[in-house]
Design an enzyme around this catalytic site. Structure first.
Site, PDB file in Angstrom:
ATOM      1  N   HIS A  61       4.714  -0.518   3.713  1.00  0.00           N
ATOM      2  CA  HIS A  61       5.128  -0.729   2.323  1.00  0.00           C
ATOM      3  C   HIS A  61       6.646  -0.601   2.232  1.00  0.00           C
ATOM      4  O   HIS A  61       7.222   0.323   2.810  1.00  0.00           O
ATOM      5  CB  HIS A  61       4.544   0.348   1.401  1.00  0.00           C
ATOM      6  N   HIS A 114      -0.022  -1.941   7.855  1.00  0.00           N
ATOM      7  CA  HIS A 114       1.008  -2.562   7.018  1.00  0.00           C
ATOM      8  C   HIS A 114       2.043  -1.536   6.592  1.00  0.00           C
ATOM      9  O   HIS A 114       1.730  -0.364   6.397  1.00  0.00           O
ATOM     10  CB  HIS A 114       0.385  -3.222   5.777  1.00  0.00           C
TER      11      HIS A 114
HETATM   12  P1  AMP Z   1      -2.823   0.828   1.436  1.00  0.00           P
HETATM   13  O1  AMP Z   1      -3.351   1.732   0.356  1.00  0.00           O
HETATM   14  O2  AMP Z   1      -1.639   1.421   2.169  1.00  0.00           O
HETATM   15  O3  AMP Z   1      -3.921   0.348   2.370  1.00  0.00           O
HETATM   16  O4  AMP Z   1      -2.224  -0.409   0.680  1.00  0.00           O
HETATM   17  C1  AMP Z   1      -2.908  -1.596   0.461  1.00  0.00           C
HETATM   18  C2  AMP Z   1      -2.061  -2.375  -0.485  1.00  0.00           C
HETATM   19  O5  AMP Z   1      -2.465  -3.730  -0.448  1.00  0.00           O
HETATM   20  C3  AMP Z   1      -2.139  -1.923  -1.946  1.00  0.00           C
HETATM   21  O6  AMP Z   1      -0.858  -1.519  -2.397  1.00  0.00           O
HETATM   22  C4  AMP Z   1      -2.649  -3.173  -2.686  1.00  0.00           C
HETATM   23  O7  AMP Z   1      -2.063  -3.341  -3.942  1.00  0.00           O
HETATM   24  C5  AMP Z   1      -2.276  -4.271  -1.720  1.00  0.00           C
HETATM   25  N1  AMP Z   1      -3.092  -5.470  -1.788  1.00  0.00           N
HETATM   26  C6  AMP Z   1      -4.435  -5.549  -1.720  1.00  0.00           C
HETATM   27  N2  AMP Z   1      -4.835  -6.833  -1.787  1.00  0.00           N
HETATM   28  C7  AMP Z   1      -3.718  -7.590  -1.901  1.00  0.00           C
HETATM   29  C8  AMP Z   1      -3.473  -8.981  -2.011  1.00  0.00           C
HETATM   30  N3  AMP Z   1      -4.457  -9.892  -2.029  1.00  0.00           N
HETATM   31  N4  AMP Z   1      -2.189  -9.412  -2.126  1.00  0.00           N
HETATM   32  C9  AMP Z   1      -1.180  -8.512  -2.124  1.00  0.00           C
HETATM   33  N5  AMP Z   1      -1.349  -7.168  -1.999  1.00  0.00           N
HETATM   34  C10 AMP Z   1      -2.607  -6.720  -1.899  1.00  0.00           C
END
Ligand code: AMP
Ligand code: ZN
Length: 142
Positions: A104, A102
């Site tokens: 950001h 993903h």
């Molecule tokens: P990463 O640390 O790059 O893997 O980022 C994962 C991101 O997913 C974090 O910023 C979380 O806040 C976000 N996240 C986790 N679960 C959800 C969800 N159900 N809806 C929206 N964002 C989420």
């Protein structure tokens, strides 16, 4: 149970858990991060489950970057931000928590008080730098 069955982002794509959708098309889906760095922080994800960024098909990766940067511009125009960071964590040690690749889109304000913890090392000599460079180039595959 397969990776995809368990994956929280695959569940979002399938509509099994709710999300605040910003944009979707045939290749990608974008929605608000549930715990934003700044309000409006968006995640852009491929519809298909890939873990690492290098596995993402080229057309999908291109679309992710394009849509991510367009969303960044929309964040500036709509919420009066000054800029944005595009950030992708590849691997747990790099901060990847959700193992569905993903991107950001983090909106940034000049005085938002947030700083990436960015350190800057130095190469001890030109030969060390050259050795590092050659090792990387040797393993670079497309
Ligand atoms: P990463 O640390 O790059 O893997 O980022 C994962 C991101 O997913 C974090 O910023 C979380 O806040 C976000 N996240 C986790 N679960 C959800 C969800 N159900 N809806 C929206 N964002 C989420
Ligand atoms: Zn997934």
């Amino acid at each position: 149970m397969s990776e995809e069955t368990n994956c929280i982002f695959c569940k979002i794509i399938r509509g099994e858990i709710p999300s605040a959708k910003i944009y979707e098309d045939d290749l990608i889906y974008a929605f608000l991060d549930i715990s934003p760095i700044n309000l409006g922080h968006v995640l852009v994800i491929p519809r298909q489950h890939w873990v690492g960024s290098s596995e993402i098909a080229e057309d999908v990766a291109g679309r992710m970057f394009r849509v991510g940067s367009r969303i960044g511009v929309a964040l500036k125009r709509s919420l009066d931000y000054d800029g944005f960071n595009l950030h992708l964590a590849d691997g747990a040690c790099a901060g990847q928590v959700v193992m569905h690749a993903h991107l950001h889109v983090v909106p940034r304000g000049a005085d938002d008080g947030f700083r990436w913890n960015w350190r800057q090392m130095q190469y001890s000599s030109d030969s060390v730098r050259t050795e590092i460079l050659n090792k990387i180039v040797e393993k670079l595959k497309f």
